[in-house]
Structures are given as C-alpha cells and as structure tokens.
Design an enzyme around this catalytic site. Sequence first.
Site, PDB file in Angstrom:
ATOM      1  N   VAL A 108       0.843  -1.200   0.000  1.00 24.74           N
ATOM      2  CA  VAL A 108       0.000   0.000   0.000  1.00 24.74           C
ATOM      3  C   VAL A 108       0.880   1.253   0.000  1.00 24.74           C
ATOM      4  CG1 VAL A 108      -1.717   1.300   1.332  1.00 24.74           C
ATOM      5  CG2 VAL A 108      -1.945  -1.174   1.106  1.00 24.74           C
TER       6      VAL A 108
ATOM      7  N   LYS B 286      14.485  -3.106   4.641  1.00 25.15           N
ATOM      8  CA  LYS B 286      13.598  -2.715   3.542  1.00 25.15           C
ATOM      9  C   LYS B 286      13.997  -1.352   2.970  1.00 25.15           C
ATOM     10  CE  LYS B 286       8.992  -3.965   3.952  1.00 25.15           C
ATOM     11  NZ  LYS B 286       7.629  -3.722   4.444  1.00 25.15           N
TER      12      LYS B 286
ATOM     13  N   THR C 157      -5.921  -0.515   5.610  1.00 32.77           N
ATOM     14  CA  THR C 157      -7.309  -0.993   5.731  1.00 32.77           C
ATOM     15  C   THR C 157      -7.659  -1.107   7.204  1.00 32.77           C
ATOM     16  OG1 THR C 157      -7.098  -2.189   3.661  1.00 32.77           O
ATOM     17  CG2 THR C 157      -8.873  -2.890   5.138  1.00 32.77           C
TER      18      THR C 157
ATOM     19  N   PHE D 270      -7.355   0.591  -3.008  1.00 35.88           N
ATOM     20  CA  PHE D 270      -8.033  -0.538  -3.664  1.00 35.88           C
ATOM     21  C   PHE D 270      -7.106  -1.302  -4.606  1.00 35.88           C
ATOM     22  CE2 PHE D 270     -11.291   2.563  -2.514  1.00 35.88           C
ATOM     23  CZ  PHE D 270     -12.167   1.765  -1.793  1.00 35.88           C
TER      24      PHE D 270
ATOM     25  N   ARG E 167      -4.626  -3.959  -6.385  1.00 37.15           N
ATOM     26  CA  ARG E 167      -4.472  -5.423  -6.415  1.00 37.15           C
ATOM     27  C   ARG E 167      -2.994  -5.734  -6.556  1.00 37.15           C
ATOM     28  NH1 ARG E 167      -7.198  -5.905 -11.907  1.00 37.15           N
ATOM     29  NH2 ARG E 167      -6.052  -3.952 -11.997  1.00 37.15           N
TER      30      ARG E 167
ATOM     31  N   ASN F  14     -14.131  -5.384  -0.349  1.00 37.39           N
ATOM     32  CA  ASN F  14     -13.373  -6.640  -0.266  1.00 37.39           C
ATOM     33  C   ASN F  14     -14.283  -7.812   0.093  1.00 37.39           C
ATOM     34  OD1 ASN F  14     -11.003  -5.508  -1.036  1.00 37.39           O
ATOM     35  ND2 ASN F  14      -9.889  -5.894   0.866  1.00 37.39           N
TER      36      ASN F  14
ATOM     37  N   CYS G 293      -5.255  -9.819   2.192  1.00 37.67           N
ATOM     38  CA  CYS G 293      -6.387  -8.905   2.371  1.00 37.67           C
ATOM     39  C   CYS G 293      -7.720  -9.597   2.629  1.00 37.67           C
ATOM     40  CB  CYS G 293      -6.504  -8.001   1.151  1.00 37.67           C
ATOM     41  SG  CYS G 293      -4.985  -7.118   0.816  1.00 37.67           S
TER      42      CYS G 293
ATOM     43  N   ARG H 211       1.483 -14.957   1.433  1.00 31.61           N
ATOM     44  CA  ARG H 211       0.695 -14.806   2.663  1.00 31.61           C
ATOM     45  C   ARG H 211      -0.702 -15.404   2.462  1.00 31.61           C
ATOM     46  NH1 ARG H 211       1.394  -8.586   3.843  1.00 31.61           N
ATOM     47  NH2 ARG H 211       1.555  -8.577   1.567  1.00 31.61           N
TER      48      ARG H 211
END
Length: 403
Positions: A11, A35, A117, A142, A144, A198, A250, A317
């Site tokens: 995100v 990271k 979220t 939103f 993907r 979702n 998600c 995940r």
Amino acid sequence: MTIGILGAGYVGLATVAGFAARGFSVVCADVDEKKVTVLQSGELPFFEEGMLEVFAASSIPVQFTTDLALACRSDVVFCCVGTPSAANGSADLSFVESVARTCADAAPNAVFVLKSTVPPGTSRSISALVDGQLRVAANPEFLREGHATADALHPSRVVIGADDALTLTVLEDLYRDTDAPIVSTNTITAEMIKYASNSFLATKISFINDIANLCDIIGADVRSVAKGMGLDDRIGSKFLQPGPGYGGSCFPKDVRALMHLSESVGVPLRILEAVTAVNADRQSLPYRQLVKSLGDLHGKQIAIWGLAFKAGTDDVRDAPALKLIDQCIEAGAKIIAYDPKVRSLSSECNDVEIVSGAIDALKNADALVIMTEWPEFFRFDRAEILKAMNGNCIIDPRYVLVS
Ligand code: UGA
C-alpha cells in the site's frame, strides 16, 4: 505540496508511485532498516511489475528513510502500515496507533490520512487517541497485488472520508487532477466502503466456488456457467474464476475483521459466515482430491505448481498452496514445488524442495497439483505432463489445463 508516507509495504509503495508519478515530492519512511536499504539501492522488497520504473521516472526523486518524524513533517501524511489479524479476528491496530502517536508528536495538527485498511470507526478512534492533535482522514486503497502500479496510476475510484470540511477540501485538492471518480464522505463511511468492497469480492469468489462444487457433481462446466453469468452486466465476469479459495493478505483478514465488527455490535453478517466456510472447504479440496486418488499419502511425492496466492506476485501470505503443503507434509508426503516467482519459503516450510522449472518438479511425482494460475502453466497439456511424471493424478483447482 509534500507527501509523507508511513510504511513501505504494497500500500505504501503503491501510494508512493501514485504521487511520485504526479510530480509530488514524496518522503517514504519505514522502521524496517533492511527494507529501506533495499529501496535506497533502487530495488523493491517484493516483486511488482513496473513500480521501480515509476519511481525512476519521477521528476523529484523519492526519499526513502527510517526517520518517521521526517516523513510526518509533510503537508499530508499517509498511514500505510499493516493491520494484521488479531487472535480474535479483529484488526490489530497497534502499528496504526504507534505511527499516529509519532506523527502527533512530530507534527501536531498534521493531516493524517489512513490508507491502511482499518475497521469503520478507526479514524475517529485515532483522532481521540491523539487528543485531536491530528486532522485524521480516511482514503482507503483498492490496489491489487500484481497490478499495483497500474492501479496506483489509474485507480477505479478515489474514496475520501473526513469529518470536517477543511480536511475534506485538502484531500479533494490533492486528487483534483486524477481522472478517477471521487467519492467524498465522512470517515466511517469511507472505511466501510473498503471493507464492503473486499467482502463483496470474497463473496463472489465463494459463490462461484460453491457453484463449482455442484457443477462437478452434476457434470456441468463451471467455466461456461461463469461465462454465461458474467455476460449479464449486472453480474459482470470478473471474480467468477473458481479456484482453491481466496488467499492473500487482504480478503481473509478483512472478511474476518468485518465479521468481528458486525458481531460486536449485534448485527452479524451471516452471509460472510457462509463465505468463510465455503472458502475453508475449497482450500481443503485439493488435499481431499489427492487422498481420494492416491489413498494414504505417506511416502508419496507430490508436485505443486504455484506457491503464490495468485499469479503476478511472489506473495505467499495466506496462500492456499501453503495450506496444502501443511496437510501433505502432515500426512507424510514429500513435496517438490515450482513457482516462477517464489524461490524460497519461510523456515516452517523448509521440508519443501523448490525447483527452478515446472517440468523438474514432475520427476518421480505421484501427483501434480496446480495451485496458481501462472500463464506459463497454460502452455502445457495433460499428455506432456503425464509423460514427465511417475503417477497419473493431476489436480487442477484453477482449471488451468481445461481448454
Ligand atoms: C484484493 C482486492 O482485489 C483489492 O481491490 C484490494 O485493494 C486488496 O485486496 C487489498 O485490500 O489490499 P489482492 O489481495 O491483491 O487484492 O488480490 P485479488 O486479485 O483480489 O485476489 C484475492 C484472492 O482471490 C486470490 O487468492 C485470488 O486467486 C482469488 N480469486 C480472485 C479467485 O479465486 N477467483 C477470482 O475470480 C478472483
């Protein structure tokens, strides 16, 4: 205008891409030093097509840092940290709360926008947590995975929630030059739009998976059923692809969190109970089919094509393949896996041998299970696969081999 982004996950980095491409000055901060070092060296911490190119093409270079306070001293600060599932199914908001406190200390009165979220009501509870020292807004994401760059550059819609007119105007101004439709509302409604979206998509998947179960028994072709349904534009053809259940970071988490919220206020969403049950059942289907075909799996060698939770990503995940691996290893089987993007699994899965080619995984295999719909798998036919295997059992929950 300067943009601060807290969190460099999917995100956060998609948000970076969206604003950097539109010429904003962006500072992205994450507490994970490894990271940040990867990002500073011009790489991504995960596979996502096209994202690095957007960073490289931005007119003002994006700054990646571990200094959260620096990012907080921007005109608008986006909170993009994770909201994992807590043990009871609710969303764990501890990361959101922590960065909100950091932001309130570093930049009192900042516009603090929740892109993570979060359950409906979170913007208001965060505002209370910091004693009103932040102007909290909601702007759910939103994207993907696998299409995150395109989704960031050309979003289907921009949802903005604020509980005061001034903050709403700041966000509307920020998105004024996008061609996406903008939905302006209050924070709790914006947060609900994300969860409802979702949950609806998860419902569509469980619906077609339930229909697939029935089709398989009565001899109907579920893919033609989905095609015939999808041509009705009230239904639409997307998210009617049957498979081994939805996974990823998600849908499972967000459906659980919405169920938790709805139960906690005494309005349980019964439809989501069915969606979850169908999904769990569908995730176990490949294992049940293996046992039906091979009997006792002890000592059997199972080839798995695809580990990622869907094609286009290296994310495992909540991937259905991991559940299958657990079940097979528990039953004493040996697993040889191949995925074009996933080259290793976490230490819990170190019994899995990962090979570097689809055909390599088939050597001596008693069965093959195709868990991810990677385009390269569609190029094989059954005869070619069977020639490379030991046994003759092919389990194909994504209908990859059925032309
Ligand atoms: C999902 C939503 O699609 C995004 O709009 C949302 O922003 C994102 O969650 C999020 O909340 O961050 P994503 O998890 O990347 O995106 O993946 P999807 O493409 O939605 O797929 C989710 C799962 O559903 C995958 O396991 C996929 O294989 C499965 N699926 C999807 C099906 O089994 N059948 C389908 O027809 C579509």
